[in-house]
Design a protein around this motif. Structure first.
Motif, PDB file in Angstrom:
ATOM      1  N   GLY A 198       0.805  -1.219   0.000  1.00 31.31           N
ATOM      2  CA  GLY A 198       0.000   0.000   0.000  1.00 31.31           C
ATOM      3  C   GLY A 198       0.842   1.275   0.000  1.00 31.31           C
ATOM      4  O   GLY A 198       0.391   2.309   0.487  1.00 31.31           O
ATOM      5  N   VAL A 199       2.062   1.180  -0.545  1.00 30.88           N
ATOM      6  CA  VAL A 199       2.932   2.360  -0.614  1.00 30.88           C
ATOM      7  C   VAL A 199       3.250   2.656  -2.079  1.00 30.88           C
ATOM      8  O   VAL A 199       3.224   1.763  -2.932  1.00 30.88           O
ATOM      9  CB  VAL A 199       4.247   2.171   0.198  1.00 30.88           C
ATOM     10  CG1 VAL A 199       3.926   1.928   1.665  1.00 30.88           C
ATOM     11  CG2 VAL A 199       5.097   1.060  -0.367  1.00 30.88           C
ATOM     12  N   PRO A 200       3.553   3.908  -2.387  1.00 29.92           N
ATOM     13  CA  PRO A 200       3.855   4.259  -3.772  1.00 29.92           C
ATOM     14  C   PRO A 200       5.238   3.777  -4.210  1.00 29.92           C
ATOM     15  O   PRO A 200       6.124   3.544  -3.381  1.00 29.92           O
ATOM     16  CB  PRO A 200       3.803   5.790  -3.774  1.00 29.92           C
ATOM     17  CG  PRO A 200       4.086   6.190  -2.369  1.00 29.92           C
ATOM     18  CD  PRO A 200       3.568   5.073  -1.499  1.00 29.92           C
ATOM     19  N   SER A 201       5.386   3.634  -5.516  1.00 30.68           N
ATOM     20  CA  SER A 201       6.687   3.305  -6.080  1.00 30.68           C
ATOM     21  C   SER A 201       6.932   4.217  -7.276  1.00 30.68           C
ATOM     22  O   SER A 201       6.001   4.751  -7.874  1.00 30.68           O
ATOM     23  CB  SER A 201       6.759   1.844  -6.508  1.00 30.68           C
ATOM     24  OG  SER A 201       5.871   1.586  -7.578  1.00 30.68           O
ATOM     25  N   ALA A 202       8.202   4.389  -7.595  1.00 33.43           N
ATOM     26  CA  ALA A 202       8.592   5.220  -8.730  1.00 33.43           C
ATOM     27  C   ALA A 202       9.666   4.485  -9.515  1.00 33.43           C
ATOM     28  O   ALA A 202      10.481   3.760  -8.940  1.00 33.43           O
ATOM     29  CB  ALA A 202       9.129   6.565  -8.236  1.00 33.43           C
ATOM     30  N   LEU A 203       9.658   4.674 -10.830  1.00 32.72           N
ATOM     31  CA  LEU A 203      10.719   4.151 -11.682  1.00 32.72           C
ATOM     32  C   LEU A 203      11.749   5.238 -11.906  1.00 32.72           C
ATOM     33  O   LEU A 203      11.398   6.395 -12.101  1.00 32.72           O
ATOM     34  CB  LEU A 203      10.156   3.722 -13.042  1.00 32.72           C
ATOM     35  CG  LEU A 203       9.547   2.346 -13.146  1.00 32.72           C
ATOM     36  CD1 LEU A 203       9.020   2.108 -14.554  1.00 32.72           C
ATOM     37  CD2 LEU A 203      10.548   1.266 -12.780  1.00 32.72           C
ATOM     38  N   VAL A 204      13.009   4.865 -11.898  1.00 31.27           N
ATOM     39  CA  VAL A 204      14.090   5.801 -12.170  1.00 31.27           C
ATOM     40  C   VAL A 204      14.859   5.255 -13.375  1.00 31.27           C
ATOM     41  O   VAL A 204      15.472   4.198 -13.293  1.00 31.27           O
ATOM     42  CB  VAL A 204      15.039   5.958 -10.958  1.00 31.27           C
ATOM     43  CG1 VAL A 204      16.132   6.954 -11.264  1.00 31.27           C
ATOM     44  CG2 VAL A 204      14.254   6.350  -9.723  1.00 31.27           C
ATOM     45  N   ILE A 205      14.778   5.980 -14.475  1.00 32.57           N
ATOM     46  CA  ILE A 205      15.434   5.559 -15.711  1.00 32.57           C
ATOM     47  C   ILE A 205      16.548   6.555 -16.019  1.00 32.57           C
ATOM     48  O   ILE A 205      16.285   7.707 -16.364  1.00 32.57           O
ATOM     49  CB  ILE A 205      14.440   5.507 -16.894  1.00 32.57           C
ATOM     50  CG1 ILE A 205      13.196   4.683 -16.545  1.00 32.57           C
ATOM     51  CG2 ILE A 205      15.135   4.994 -18.148  1.00 32.57           C
ATOM     52  CD1 ILE A 205      13.445   3.224 -16.274  1.00 32.57           C
TER      53      ILE A 205
END
Length: 175
Positions: free
Chosen positions: A134-141
């Motif tokens: 239930g936590v956000p995630s982010a992609l780092v490219i």
């Protein structure tokens, strides 16, 4: 200041045996140099696999932001490390995938968000894990976070961008 964990093992089995150890150590030195501009890295060399090694270190860290950066990223810069840190959601995680869908780096708002999910498809597995928590995630490219080295072809593809230590190892091996 975040903790930065760099799991390391010299077992890059798809690199030529006569160059394997020197190249693995050179890449580690480049990763440590880039990370050191942001915070003092913790190099973890224990056996038992990458997930177990990272998990072992994280259990001893306070509930503060932590980065996990693989040791086979010879193009990594301090700006890449800062970008990973900046991408970590307030209570969540950031994932820097490799081109093949595995995971090259993680940014965690707290160590307890980690799960040992490394392997094929792990970048999506980490994002799914965040969703389940239930936590956000982010992609780092970013190229410095994406371009890992598993094979000789990987090294050839990025040779013009590798850090000083890897460049010296390549030059010494070619001489």
């Amino acid at each position: 200041m975040p903790a930065i964990v760099v799991p390391f093992h010299a077992g890059k089995t798809r690199l030529p045996p006569e160059r394997r150890e020197a190249l693995a150590e050179a890449m580690l030195r480049d990763v440590v140099a880039a990370c050191s501009e942001v915070a003092e890295p913790i190099v973890e060399t224990s056996a038992g696999g990458q997930g177990a090694a990272v998990e072992g270190v994280l259990t001893s860290l306070p509930e503060e932001p932590v980065l996990v950066v693989n040791a086979d990223l010879p193009c990594l810069t301090a700006d890449d490390v800062r970008a990973l840190l900046d991408a970590v959601p307030e209570d969540g995680l950031a994932v820097a995938p490799a081109g093949d869908g595995t995971t090259n780096a993680l940014g965690l708002s707290r160590p307890a968000l980690f799960a040992p999910l490394y392997g094929p498809g792990s970048a999506e597995e980490f994002r799914s894990h965040a969703s389940q928590l239930g936590v956000p995630s982010a992609l780092v490219i970013r190229p410095g976070l994406e371009d890992d080295v598993d094979t000789e072809a990987d090294l050839e593809r990025i040779a013009d961008r590798v850090g000083r230590h890897t460049r010296e190892a390549l030059t010494g091996a070619a001489a």
